[in-house]
Design a protein around this motif. Sequence first.
Motif: not given
Length: 186
Positions: A118-127, A132-135, A180-183
Motif C-alpha cells: 500500500r505504501v508503494r502503490w497507493g490506492k492502485v492496489v484496490d483495483q 489479481a496480479e498481486l495474488k 503497467t497497471l498503475a499507469g
Amino acid sequence: MRTRMPLASAVPIAAFLVASITMRQAAATPKPTEPPAKPKHEHPATETATAAPKPTGSAASPAASGASAGTEPAMVRPTAPGLREGSHEQRLEALTKLIAERQSTIDARRKAEQDETRVRWGKVVDQPPVVAELKTHAERVARLQRIQELAEVESKPAVVARAGRALATENARHEKQMQTLAGGAK
C-alpha cells in the motif's frame, strides 16, 4: 545340387551380421580422450534467491498479497540456515522448523507485506486487476521458493539455480505488470 535359403529367413541373419560387424568396429576404434573436467562454478542464484527481502520468506502462502511488490527485482533472500549442511534428516528437520516458523508468523508477515504494498502503490492496489496480479505473483513466488528450498534439502544445485532464475524472472515480470497497471506512476 545346391539349395537356396528362402529370402525371409536370410533377412534376420543379415541384420545380425551387420550389427555384429558394427559392434566389432565400434569396439576396435579407440574412444577419444575426454578433456579434464572443469570445476563447476555455482551461479549466484544458487547461493541466494531473488525474492522478498524478508529472511522468513514473505510469500510462504498464496494468501499473502504481493510477495515482493515493494521491492526491486534484484533484491535477494538469504538462504535459510541448515538447508544445505548436515545429513538429509538434519536438512529435512531444518525445513520442517522453517515451515513451522512461517506458519506461526503468517498473519504478521501478511500484514507487513500488505502495508509495504500500500505504501508503494497507493490506492492502485484496490483495483481488481491489481488484486489479481498481486495474488498471482504471491502464488508463483511461494511455489518457486518452495521448489528452491526442497531442491536445497535434496542437494540439487541445478534445480536451485533454475528456481532462482525463475524467481528473478517472475519478479521482473511482476514489476513490469504493476507499472503497467498503475499507469507508469508509483
